[in-house]
Design a protein around this motif. Structure first.
Motif, PDB file in Angstrom:
ATOM      1  N   GLU A   1       0.992  -1.006  -0.050  1.00 13.21           N
ATOM      2  CA  GLU A   1      -0.198   0.157   0.190  1.00 13.21           C
ATOM      3  C   GLU A   1       0.777   1.166  -0.255  1.00 13.21           C
ATOM      4  N   GLN A   2       2.274   0.873  -0.339  1.00 15.52           N
ATOM      5  CA  GLN A   2       2.767   1.925   0.342  1.00 15.52           C
ATOM      6  C   GLN A   2       4.369   2.417  -1.125  1.00 15.52           C
ATOM      7  N   PHE A   3       4.840   3.508  -1.307  1.00 16.14           N
ATOM      8  CA  PHE A   3       5.516   3.707  -1.955  1.00 16.14           C
ATOM      9  C   PHE A   3       7.198   4.054  -1.238  1.00 16.14           C
ATOM     10  N   CYS A   4       8.173   4.005  -1.386  1.00 15.43           N
ATOM     11  CA  CYS A   4       8.958   4.893  -0.851  1.00 15.43           C
ATOM     12  C   CYS A   4       9.440   5.957  -1.607  1.00 15.43           C
ATOM     13  N   LEU A   5       9.536   7.358  -0.651  1.00 19.90           N
ATOM     14  CA  LEU A   5       9.460   8.752  -1.436  1.00 19.90           C
ATOM     15  C   LEU A   5      10.710   9.531  -0.664  1.00 19.90           C
TER      16      LEU A   5
ATOM     17  N   ASP B   1       3.743  14.574  -9.695  1.00 16.09           N
ATOM     18  CA  ASP B   1       3.594  13.092 -10.668  1.00 16.09           C
ATOM     19  C   ASP B   1       5.405  12.605 -10.651  1.00 16.09           C
ATOM     20  N   ASN B   2       6.018  12.997 -10.070  1.00 19.07           N
ATOM     21  CA  ASN B   2       7.630  12.489 -10.004  1.00 19.07           C
ATOM     22  C   ASN B   2       8.047  12.618  -8.096  1.00 19.07           C
ATOM     23  N   PRO B   3       8.357  11.446  -7.382  1.00 20.80           N
ATOM     24  CA  PRO B   3       8.378  11.154  -6.452  1.00 20.80           C
ATOM     25  C   PRO B   3       9.756  11.629  -6.147  1.00 20.80           C
ATOM     26  N   SER B   4      10.810  11.826  -6.892  1.00 18.06           N
ATOM     27  CA  SER B   4      12.301  12.481  -6.638  1.00 18.06           C
ATOM     28  C   SER B   4      12.421  13.511  -6.328  1.00 18.06           C
ATOM     29  N   ARG B   5      11.122  14.380  -7.368  1.00 14.31           N
ATOM     30  CA  ARG B   5      11.084  15.737  -7.263  1.00 14.31           C
ATOM     31  C   ARG B   5       9.874  16.278  -6.894  1.00 14.31           C
ATOM     32  N   PHE B   6       9.968  15.117  -6.133  1.00 17.67           N
ATOM     33  CA  PHE B   6       8.990  15.851  -4.361  1.00 17.67           C
ATOM     34  C   PHE B   6       8.520  16.061  -3.533  1.00 17.67           C
ATOM     35  N   ALA B   7       8.627  17.259  -2.784  1.00 19.41           N
ATOM     36  CA  ALA B   7       8.341  17.226  -1.071  1.00 19.41           C
ATOM     37  C   ALA B   7       8.047  17.669  -0.803  1.00 19.41           C
ATOM     38  N   ILE B   8       7.373  17.932   0.775  1.00 16.14           N
ATOM     39  CA  ILE B   8       6.540  18.307   1.412  1.00 16.14           C
ATOM     40  C   ILE B   8       7.656  19.095   2.761  1.00 16.14           C
ATOM     41  N   CYS B   9       7.290  20.254   2.397  1.00 16.67           N
ATOM     42  CA  CYS B   9       8.004  21.496   2.810  1.00 16.67           C
ATOM     43  C   CYS B   9       7.488  21.499   4.323  1.00 16.67           C
TER      44      CYS B   9
ATOM     45  N   ASP C   1      11.722  24.123  -7.323  1.00 13.71           N
ATOM     46  CA  ASP C   1      10.270  23.728  -6.978  1.00 13.71           C
ATOM     47  C   ASP C   1      10.239  22.538  -8.103  1.00 13.71           C
ATOM     48  N   TYR C   2      11.712  22.968  -9.446  1.00 11.85           N
ATOM     49  CA  TYR C   2      11.558  21.951 -10.343  1.00 11.85           C
ATOM     50  C   TYR C   2      12.684  20.862  -9.336  1.00 11.85           C
ATOM     51  N   PHE C   3      12.830  20.472  -8.748  1.00 13.14           N
ATOM     52  CA  PHE C   3      14.125  20.166  -7.733  1.00 13.14           C
ATOM     53  C   PHE C   3      13.301  19.471  -6.808  1.00 13.14           C
ATOM     54  N   GLY C   4      11.966  20.001  -5.932  1.00  8.14           N
ATOM     55  CA  GLY C   4      11.690  20.051  -4.812  1.00  8.14           C
ATOM     56  C   GLY C   4      11.969  19.608  -3.749  1.00  8.14           C
ATOM     57  N   GLN C   5      12.932  20.963  -3.798  1.00  2.46           N
ATOM     58  CA  GLN C   5      13.653  20.714  -2.815  1.00  2.46           C
ATOM     59  C   GLN C   5      13.428  21.787  -1.461  1.00  2.46           C
ATOM     60  N   CYS C   6      13.484  21.855  -0.031  1.00  3.09           N
ATOM     61  CA  CYS C   6      13.701  23.089   0.131  1.00  3.09           C
ATOM     62  C   CYS C   6      14.529  23.315   1.843  1.00  3.09           C
ATOM     63  N   SER C   7      14.284  24.689   2.120  1.00  2.00           N
ATOM     64  CA  SER C   7      15.279  25.688   2.896  1.00  2.00           C
ATOM     65  C   SER C   7      14.007  25.729   4.071  1.00  2.00           C
ATOM     66  N   SER C   8      15.102  26.120   5.039  1.00  2.00           N
ATOM     67  CA  SER C   8      15.145  27.110   5.806  1.00  2.00           C
ATOM     68  C   SER C   8      14.537  28.117   5.607  1.00  2.00           C
ATOM     69  N   GLY C   9      13.288  28.574   6.388  1.00  2.25           N
ATOM     70  CA  GLY C   9      12.974  30.543   6.209  1.00  2.25           C
ATOM     71  C   GLY C   9      11.423  30.438   5.875  1.00  2.25           C
ATOM     72  N   CYS C  10      11.148  31.136   5.607  1.00  5.92           N
ATOM     73  CA  CYS C  10       9.161  31.681   5.793  1.00  5.92           C
ATOM     74  C   CYS C  10       9.836  32.624   4.369  1.00  5.92           C
ATOM     75  N   LEU C  11       8.945  32.313   3.128  1.00  2.09           N
ATOM     76  CA  LEU C  11       8.434  33.260   2.495  1.00  2.09           C
ATOM     77  C   LEU C  11       6.862  34.120   2.190  1.00  2.09           C
ATOM     78  N   SER C  12       6.503  33.384   3.507  1.00  5.79           N
ATOM     79  CA  SER C  12       4.975  33.770   4.156  1.00  5.79           C
ATOM     80  C   SER C  12       4.783  33.388   5.459  1.00  5.79           C
ATOM     81  N   GLU C  13       3.100  33.812   5.699  1.00  9.15           N
ATOM     82  CA  GLU C  13       2.292  32.804   6.680  1.00  9.15           C
ATOM     83  C   GLU C  13       1.917  31.214   7.016  1.00  9.15           C
ATOM     84  N   HIS C  14       1.702  31.323   5.304  1.00  9.31           N
ATOM     85  CA  HIS C  14       2.329  29.997   4.577  1.00  9.31           C
ATOM     86  C   HIS C  14       3.182  28.612   5.312  1.00  9.31           C
ATOM     87  N   ASN C  15       4.141  29.823   5.204  1.00  8.46           N
ATOM     88  CA  ASN C  15       4.749  28.244   5.502  1.00  8.46           C
ATOM     89  C   ASN C  15       5.675  28.386   7.070  1.00  8.46           C
ATOM     90  N   CYS C  16       4.569  28.856   8.161  1.00 11.86           N
ATOM     91  CA  CYS C  16       4.752  28.673   9.610  1.00 11.86           C
ATOM     92  C   CYS C  16       3.562  27.968  10.765  1.00 11.86           C
TER      93      CYS C  16
END
Length: 184
Positions: free
Chosen positions: A89-93, A129-137, A146-161
């Motif tokens: 039921e799972q896959f490796c993300l 649609d590409n698990p190797s280029r998708f992340a949940i920050c 957005d191309y590599f699905g890479q998260c960095s520390s910090g915030c751009l708006s309240e949506h990141n808090c």
């Protein structure tokens, strides 16, 4: 009537008999159809052997959402290296260039990639649609690629808090830090 058959000493016969008995109790030396009394069995999806035993159903077995970090020491760690470490039921993300991923339920992944069912502060990043280029920050992270699905520390708006935080930016800066709303 004399015969030309070689004579073996009792010690040689005893050793030969012992070796033959030992080899017959070891079971088949090559993979093949299991014979009667053969206890080998196939492991279910997600269960992986973590030992140096030739029979994978014996010794330490890592459970789904775990991988074997040392065959010699038989150590299992949380996470996954491939689909072999996850249940059906799972896959490796894996995000970005990470070697170890997380087993994610297919249904949960579909909800997350559509931006549904995310707690406040969590944001989707990359190509869903590409698990190797998708992340949940996570909260206090923003999607820096957005191309590599890479998260960095910090915030751009309240949506990141989280709900109890605000994004505070220094004058002229694009990236801020999430701080408790009472710490302004």
């Amino acid at each position: 009537m004399p015969t030309n058959l070689p004579m073996f000493s009792p010690v040689t016969l005893l050793l030969s008999f012992g070796v033959a008995l030992l080899l017959s109790s070891c079971g088949p030396l090559f993979d093949g159809d299991p014979g009667p009394g053969d206890e080998r069995r196939t492991l279910a999806q997600g269960y992986t052997p973590c030992n140096d035993f030739p029979d994978p159903s014996r010794g330490v077995i890592c459970h789904p959402s775990q991988y074997c970090s040392s065959q010699i020491l038989s150590i299992c760690h949380n996470g996954c290296l491939s689909q072999d470490n996850c249940s059906h039921e799972q896959f490796c993300l894996k995000t970005g260039s990470e070697r170890v991923g997380t087993c994610v339920d297919h249904a949960t992944y579909e909800e997350r990639r559509r931006g549904e069912d995310l707690e406040p502060g969590y944001t989707a990043c990359g190509d869903p649609d590409n698990p190797s280029r998708f992340a949940i920050c996570h909260p206090s992270q923003y999607c820096s690629s957005d191309y590599f699905g890479q998260c960095s520390s910090g915030c751009l708006s309240e949506h990141n808090c989280t709900e109890l935080q605000v994004c505070i930016k220094e004058a002229g800066e694009n990236v801020g830090t999430c701080q408790h709303a009472g710490n302004r």
